[in-house]
Design a protein around this motif. Structure first.
Motif, mmCIF file in Angstrom:
data_model
loop_
_atom_site.group_PDB
_atom_site.id
_atom_site.type_symbol
_atom_site.label_atom_id
_atom_site.label_comp_id
_atom_site.label_asym_id
_atom_site.label_seq_id
_atom_site.Cartn_x
_atom_site.Cartn_y
_atom_site.Cartn_z
ATOM 1 N N MET A 201 0.811 -1.209 0.000
ATOM 2 C CA MET A 201 0.000 0.000 0.000
ATOM 3 C C MET A 201 0.848 1.264 0.000
ATOM 4 N N ARG A 202 1.898 1.277 0.776
ATOM 5 C CA ARG A 202 2.750 2.475 0.799
ATOM 6 C C ARG A 202 3.363 2.739 -0.578
ATOM 7 N N THR A 203 3.751 1.677 -1.287
ATOM 8 C CA THR A 203 4.320 1.845 -2.625
ATOM 9 C C THR A 203 3.283 2.412 -3.577
ATOM 10 N N THR A 204 2.060 1.877 -3.533
ATOM 11 C CA THR A 204 0.987 2.394 -4.385
ATOM 12 C C THR A 204 0.751 3.872 -4.130
ATOM 13 N N LEU A 205 0.686 4.256 -2.865
ATOM 14 C CA LEU A 205 0.427 5.661 -2.526
ATOM 15 C C LEU A 205 1.603 6.548 -2.917
ATOM 16 N N ALA A 206 2.835 6.062 -2.746
ATOM 17 C CA ALA A 206 4.002 6.861 -3.132
ATOM 18 C C ALA A 206 4.054 7.065 -4.641
ATOM 19 N N ARG A 207 3.654 6.044 -5.400
ATOM 20 C CA ARG A 207 3.596 6.206 -6.856
ATOM 21 C C ARG A 207 2.492 7.175 -7.260
ATOM 22 N N LEU A 208 1.344 7.081 -6.585
ATOM 23 C CA LEU A 208 0.268 8.035 -6.878
ATOM 24 C C LEU A 208 0.690 9.458 -6.524
ATOM 25 N N ALA A 209 1.451 9.611 -5.460
ATOM 26 C CA ALA A 209 1.938 10.942 -5.085
ATOM 27 C C ALA A 209 2.864 11.520 -6.144
ATOM 28 N N ALA A 210 3.506 10.649 -6.919
ATOM 29 C CA ALA A 210 4.399 11.085 -7.997
ATOM 30 C C ALA A 210 3.688 11.204 -9.337
ATOM 31 N N THR A 211 2.397 10.885 -9.380
ATOM 32 C CA THR A 211 1.641 10.808 -10.632
ATOM 33 C C THR A 211 0.960 12.137 -10.939
ATOM 34 N N ASP A 212 0.974 12.507 -12.201
ATOM 35 C CA ASP A 212 0.360 13.774 -12.611
ATOM 36 C C ASP A 212 -1.151 13.667 -12.756
ATOM 37 N N LEU A 213 -1.657 12.489 -13.156
ATOM 38 C CA LEU A 213 -3.093 12.326 -13.355
ATOM 39 C C LEU A 213 -3.443 10.848 -13.266
ATOM 40 N N LEU A 214 -4.511 10.555 -12.539
ATOM 41 C CA LEU A 214 -5.097 9.220 -12.509
ATOM 42 C C LEU A 214 -6.332 9.220 -13.392
ATOM 43 N N VAL A 215 -6.412 8.264 -14.317
ATOM 44 C CA VAL A 215 -7.623 8.055 -15.124
ATOM 45 C C VAL A 215 -8.273 6.788 -14.577
ATOM 46 N N THR A 216 -9.505 6.892 -14.119
ATOM 47 C CA THR A 216 -10.055 5.797 -13.333
ATOM 48 C C THR A 216 -11.557 5.637 -13.510
ATOM 49 N N VAL A 217 -12.017 4.418 -13.315
ATOM 50 C CA VAL A 217 -13.445 4.161 -13.167
ATOM 51 C C VAL A 217 -13.802 4.420 -11.699
ATOM 52 N N ALA A 218 -15.075 4.274 -11.381
ATOM 53 C CA ALA A 218 -15.537 4.587 -10.021
ATOM 54 C C ALA A 218 -15.184 3.448 -9.069
ATOM 55 N N THR A 219 -13.939 3.444 -8.639
ATOM 56 C CA THR A 219 -13.477 2.400 -7.735
ATOM 57 C C THR A 219 -12.552 3.009 -6.689
ATOM 58 N N SER A 220 -11.978 2.165 -5.839
ATOM 59 C CA SER A 220 -11.225 2.659 -4.683
ATOM 60 C C SER A 220 -10.002 3.476 -5.069
ATOM 61 N N THR A 221 -9.471 3.274 -6.273
ATOM 62 C CA THR A 221 -8.234 3.959 -6.657
ATOM 63 C C THR A 221 -8.374 5.469 -6.572
ATOM 64 N N GLN A 222 -9.546 5.995 -6.925
ATOM 65 C CA GLN A 222 -9.748 7.439 -6.854
ATOM 66 C C GLN A 222 -9.535 7.958 -5.436
ATOM 67 N N TRP A 223 -10.063 7.226 -4.467
ATOM 68 C CA TRP A 223 -9.959 7.686 -3.077
ATOM 69 C C TRP A 223 -8.534 7.528 -2.558
ATOM 70 N N LEU A 224 -7.814 6.515 -3.043
ATOM 71 C CA LEU A 224 -6.396 6.408 -2.688
ATOM 72 C C LEU A 224 -5.622 7.606 -3.242
ATOM 73 N N ALA A 225 -5.955 8.004 -4.474
ATOM 74 C CA ALA A 225 -5.275 9.154 -5.073
ATOM 75 C C ALA A 225 -5.516 10.421 -4.268
ATOM 76 N N LYS A 226 -6.737 10.598 -3.760
ATOM 77 C CA LYS A 226 -7.043 11.788 -2.961
ATOM 78 C C LYS A 226 -6.198 11.843 -1.687
#
Length: 335
Positions: free
Chosen positions: A246-271
């Motif tokens: 989980m920490r790796t996923t969040l650290a990668r999202l913190a380095a990401t410019d944009l998440l393109v996503t369907v309505a699933t948990s990934t959006q809330w992790l990105a927030k």
């Protein structure tokens, strides 16, 4: 001695990110000296271990939550016997599913101080009605739930269809329905993954999460859009299958410019780490999701908020042309 508080949220990972983490902060604001523990489920256990405001993270595994009702109730009776001796001064149940509300009612019947959601009757009365076949036909839909929060019934109505002062799902639930505070904070102090940024070699980083747990959350042109992104020179990554820590996923999202996503948990992790999202909402109404960017409505029957496709159109609302999504991505990243 500091007061001990337990907050429970046993729904999916997105609910833990969007509801449980800000709930901990809201409770902390009102009781700054309290020791706050949480009870959560499956992948939420790993996520909540990253929340510095939390003391103990109590977890329920998939094995402890059988699909069949009677084994599940016995398992949750056992879980209550683990919680009760811990001496919590206040237990807050933020769940709206049956089994967590059953657990809350068990704790109430034991004599603990429980607020939030629970069954509409003592556990002994529930079992008597169940065995006698006297529960209402819709009991396991929404009829089972009672709450100490007077506005909780608003949650069971299509609140997203009328203008609201609280713009999205977690805000409406925690602020309006539960009355826990005036604003929410769902950020985690996760630093961007420097090695991941270096691998991008200066290219914009786009994360893609195109598949949820049901067919209504599967983006049909995922492969085409991924190809277009890579052809355009973006650094694209897609590993949201639980294989990364989980920490790796969040650290990668913190380095990401944009998440393109369907309505699933990934959006809330990105927030949690401040990564903006472009949402492919499908059946979900944008007011529920509160993404920074949303692809527009494509079907007259869209935003039905159903788990299936009641119009029988093979989830046409998830067949958004890849070229259209690509154009939106270009506009967003161009600033």
């Amino acid at each position: 001695m500091a007061r001990r508080i337990l907050i429970t949220r046993l729904a999916g990972l997105g609910d833990v990110a969007s509801i449980l983490i800000p709930a901990v902060r809201l409770v902390r604001e009102r009781e700054p000296d309290a020791a706050i523990d949480v009870l959560t489920y499956a992948a939420g256990i790993e996520l909540m271990s990253l929340c510095e405001e939390v003391g103990d993270v109590l977890g329920i595994t998939q094995e402890q939550w059988p699909r069949d009702l009677i084994p599940a109730t016995q398992s949750f009776l056992d879980i209550a016997q683990v919680i009760a001796p811990r001496g919590y001064d206040r237990i807050i149940c933020l769940d709206t599913w049956f089994m967590p509300c059953f657990l809350a009612q068990v704790l109430i019947d034991i004599g603990l101080n429980v607020e939030g959601n629970h069954l509409d009757r003592p556990v002994s009365d529930f079992f008597a009605a169940l065995h006698a076949g006297k529960l209402p036909a819709d009991y396991f839909g929404t009829a089972f739930m009672a709450s100490s929060y007077p506005r909780m019934r608003d949650w069971l109505r299509p609140w997203w269809l009328t203008p609201q002062p609280h713009a999205n799902y977690p805000e409406y639930y925690l602020i309006h329905c539960c009355g826990l505070g005036d604003s929410i904070d769902a950020r985690l102090p996760i630093e961007p993954d420097a090695a991941f940024q270096e691998a991008a070699a200066g290219r914009p980083i786009v994360a893609a999460s195109f598949r949820g747990t049901t067919a209504i959350k599967h983006y049909k042109q995922a492969d085409d859009l991924t190809s277009l992104l890579r052809q355009a020179g973006y650094h694209v990554w897609t590993r949201f299958d639980g294989s990364l820590p989980m920490r790796t996923t969040l650290a990668r999202l913190a380095a990401t410019d944009l998440l393109v996503t369907v309505a699933t948990s990934t959006q809330w992790l990105a927030k949690l780490v401040g990564c903006p999202s472009l949402m492919l909402p499908g059946a979900m109404h944008p007011a529920i999701l509160g993404a920074e960017h949303t692809m527009g409505r494509t079907e007259d029957c869209q935003y039905c908020c159903q788990r299936g496709c009641p119009a029988g159109r093979d989830y046409a609302c998830m067949d958004v042309p890849a070229q259209d999504v690509m154009a939106s991505i270009r506009r967003i990243l161009a600033g």
